[in-house]
Design a protein around this motif. Structure first.
Motif, PDB file in Angstrom:
ATOM      1  N   LEU A 115      51.398  64.926  61.543  1.00 62.31           N
ATOM      2  CA  LEU A 115      51.000  63.849  61.874  1.00 62.31           C
ATOM      3  C   LEU A 115      49.602  63.477  61.850  1.00 62.31           C
ATOM      4  O   LEU A 115      48.947  62.509  61.608  1.00 62.31           O
ATOM      5  N   ALA A 158      47.548  64.425  59.779  1.00 65.25           N
ATOM      6  CA  ALA A 158      47.038  64.097  58.291  1.00 65.25           C
ATOM      7  C   ALA A 158      47.105  62.669  58.121  1.00 65.25           C
ATOM      8  O   ALA A 158      46.582  62.054  57.079  1.00 65.25           O
ATOM      9  N   GLN A 159      47.785  61.914  58.903  1.00 61.61           N
ATOM     10  CA  GLN A 159      47.842  60.360  58.925  1.00 61.61           C
ATOM     11  C   GLN A 159      46.446  59.915  59.710  1.00 61.61           C
ATOM     12  O   GLN A 159      46.222  60.183  60.747  1.00 61.61           O
ATOM     13  N   PRO A 160      45.769  59.017  58.933  1.00 60.43           N
ATOM     14  CA  PRO A 160      44.572  58.421  59.479  1.00 60.43           C
ATOM     15  C   PRO A 160      44.492  57.806  60.473  1.00 60.43           C
ATOM     16  O   PRO A 160      43.722  57.601  61.448  1.00 60.43           O
ATOM     17  N   ASP A 161      45.795  57.304  60.794  1.00 63.36           N
ATOM     18  CA  ASP A 161      45.634  56.306  62.062  1.00 63.36           C
ATOM     19  C   ASP A 161      46.349  56.948  63.373  1.00 63.36           C
ATOM     20  O   ASP A 161      46.383  56.256  64.350  1.00 63.36           O
ATOM     21  N   ALA A 162      46.738  58.099  63.332  1.00 70.77           N
ATOM     22  CA  ALA A 162      47.383  59.131  64.379  1.00 70.77           C
ATOM     23  C   ALA A 162      46.188  59.478  65.234  1.00 70.77           C
ATOM     24  O   ALA A 162      45.186  60.043  64.694  1.00 70.77           O
ATOM     25  N   ARG A 218      40.322  67.250  60.115  1.00 72.13           N
ATOM     26  CA  ARG A 218      41.678  67.067  60.315  1.00 72.13           C
ATOM     27  C   ARG A 218      42.665  68.052  59.252  1.00 72.13           C
ATOM     28  O   ARG A 218      42.070  68.049  58.307  1.00 72.13           O
ATOM     29  N   GLN A 268      45.290  69.301  56.556  1.00 74.56           N
ATOM     30  CA  GLN A 268      45.883  68.713  55.515  1.00 74.56           C
ATOM     31  C   GLN A 268      47.467  69.071  55.463  1.00 74.56           C
ATOM     32  O   GLN A 268      47.749  70.212  55.937  1.00 74.56           O
ATOM     33  N   LEU A 269      48.154  68.256  55.122  1.00 72.53           N
ATOM     34  CA  LEU A 269      49.665  68.354  55.082  1.00 72.53           C
ATOM     35  C   LEU A 269      50.022  69.753  54.211  1.00 72.53           C
ATOM     36  O   LEU A 269      49.893  69.570  53.020  1.00 72.53           O
TER      37      LEU A 269
END
Length: 63
Positions: free
Chosen positions: A12, A14-18, A46, A48-49
């Protein structure tokens, strides 16, 4: 946190808006717990996935 929860938090993040707060609420933990289990956040990075314990890299979507 269980290993699956840590992986989920990292995915999560890794998602920029989380946000850390929204991820903590979703997982039922505090923001401090997220910072404890994802220590690179303290330096502003942050994650990485990465592949989950049950998933190989070949099974991850390209991108």
């Amino acid at each position: 946190m269980m290993p699956e929860q840590v992986w989920h938090a990292r995915a999560l993040l890794a998602q920029p808006d989380a946000t850390i707060a929204s991820i903590a609420r979703l997982l039922g933990v505090s923001r401090a717990t997220i910072y404890k289990y994802v220590p690179e956040l303290k330096s502003g990075h942050r994650p990485q996935l990465e592949a989950s314990p049950q998933t190989t890299r070949a099974e991850l979507p390209a991108g």
